[in-house]
Design a protein around this motif. Structure first.
Motif, PDB file in Angstrom:
ATOM      1  N   LYS A 210      17.571  -4.006 -13.535  1.00  0.00           N
ATOM      2  CA  LYS A 210      17.636  -3.612 -12.126  1.00  0.00           C
ATOM      3  C   LYS A 210      19.047  -3.617 -11.550  1.00  0.00           C
ATOM      4  CE  LYS A 210      12.942  -4.980 -10.734  1.00  0.00           C
ATOM      5  NZ  LYS A 210      12.577  -3.600 -10.317  1.00  0.00           N
ATOM      6  N   LEU A 211      19.912  -4.470 -12.059  1.00  0.00           N
ATOM      7  CA  LEU A 211      21.241  -4.637 -11.480  1.00  0.00           C
ATOM      8  C   LEU A 211      22.322  -4.177 -12.449  1.00  0.00           C
ATOM      9  CD1 LEU A 211      23.129  -5.757  -9.241  1.00  0.00           C
ATOM     10  CD2 LEU A 211      23.004  -7.978 -10.423  1.00  0.00           C
ATOM     11  N   PHE A 236      28.261  -2.054  -7.077  1.00  0.00           N
ATOM     12  CA  PHE A 236      27.038  -2.470  -7.773  1.00  0.00           C
ATOM     13  C   PHE A 236      25.895  -1.547  -7.366  1.00  0.00           C
ATOM     14  CE2 PHE A 236      26.621  -4.595  -3.716  1.00  0.00           C
ATOM     15  CZ  PHE A 236      25.255  -4.576  -3.455  1.00  0.00           C
ATOM     16  N   LYS A 237      24.886  -1.528  -8.213  1.00  0.00           N
ATOM     17  CA  LYS A 237      23.677  -0.748  -7.957  1.00  0.00           C
ATOM     18  C   LYS A 237      22.474  -1.606  -8.317  1.00  0.00           C
ATOM     19  CE  LYS A 237      22.601   2.632 -10.741  1.00  0.00           C
ATOM     20  NZ  LYS A 237      22.642   3.952 -11.416  1.00  0.00           N
ATOM     21  N   TYR A 238      21.527  -1.651  -7.381  1.00  0.00           N
ATOM     22  CA  TYR A 238      20.331  -2.453  -7.605  1.00  0.00           C
ATOM     23  C   TYR A 238      19.102  -1.585  -7.379  1.00  0.00           C
ATOM     24  CZ  TYR A 238      16.947  -6.249  -7.400  1.00  0.00           C
ATOM     25  OH  TYR A 238      15.850  -7.070  -7.639  1.00  0.00           O
TER      26      TYR A 238
END
Length: 244
Positions: A210-211, A236-238
């Motif tokens: 997910k992260l 970041f991408k979640y």
């Protein structure tokens, strides 16, 4: 607007171009009324790209873009002796040559050579005409041009399934010109040709499903400054769920 494409040695090419035509329609209308057209505005651009996969490890790509805007008008009325001429032209063009080398599935290199330029010309002339036909002209003109030539080497390493490392460097040469004339007298004439040197490193880290995070650092040295500029990068991408 026009588009053409076709095959090339182990690759392909594509060419496109376009131009506005409102000024041409207005010209036809004015010609039909037997009137002069005292203005002109149009823009055009074109693009060309060609690439070749010389072998499974090497690809060469060349691309170029050119564009120009032109705006001119002249004010001269029958019941008004004075004249005003205005011109404003601006445009840009760029070209790049890229060599991509893939020695193995975990590593590839890109060497990119680019050249780009932007030019801006603005001029205004006012002509005062007296009763006996003597002409008194007042004018100013501004010219600005920036040219950029760069060489960049970028290396990408898929170190592990969770880490992708990218590092490289760029050498850039700038040519900056500015010129200002008023009534045929030059007041400003500036030309600078500084170099910029930069290097960077970045890690795309997939923490879990997910992260993911992006960590990087870029250092730049501008030839006209004594300071070394350091720029950290973070992103970041979640994924909240599988659909977002």
């Amino acid at each position: 607007k026009a588009l053409a494409e076709g095959p090339f040695y182990k690759g392909a090419w594509i060419l496109s171009g376009r131009r506005t035509y409102f000024d041409k329609l207005a010209q036809l209308y004015n010609n039909a009324k037997n009137e002069d057209q005292d203005w002109k505005y149009y823009f055009w651009d074109n693009q060309f790209k060609i690439f070749s996969d010389i072998n499974p490890q090497n690809r060469i790509t060349f691309s170029t873009f050119n564009g120009k805007d032109v705006l001119n008008f002249n004010l001269e009325e029958e019941d008004w002796d004075d004249e005003i001429d205005f011109k404003w032209n601006w445009g840009n063009n760029s070209s790049s040559l890229k060599w991509r080398f893939i020695p193995n599935p975990k590593f590839y290199s890109e060497l990119i050579v680019t050249r780009s330029s932007f030019d801006f010309d603005l001029g205004l002339k006012y002509t005062e005409i007296d009763s006996v036909g003597h002409r008194d002209e007042r004018a100013f003109e501004v010219m600005n041009k920036i040219e950029d030539i760069s060489i960049t080497e970028q290396l990408t390493w898929h170190m592990t399934p969770r880490h992708m490392i990218t590092l490289g460097g760029t050498v850039k040469n700038l040519t900056m010109k500015f010129n200002f004339d008023l009534n045929n007298t030059n007041y400003f004439k500036i030309k600078q040709t500084p170099n910029i040197y930069s290097a960077f490193i970045q890690d795309k880290w997939k923490v879990n499903d997910k992260l993911s995070m992006q960590l990087g650092l870029r250092g730049s040295k501008y030839e006209l400054h004594d300071q070394l500029y350091m720029d950290p990068r973070f992103g970041f991408k979640y994924l909240i769920n599988d659909d977002l």
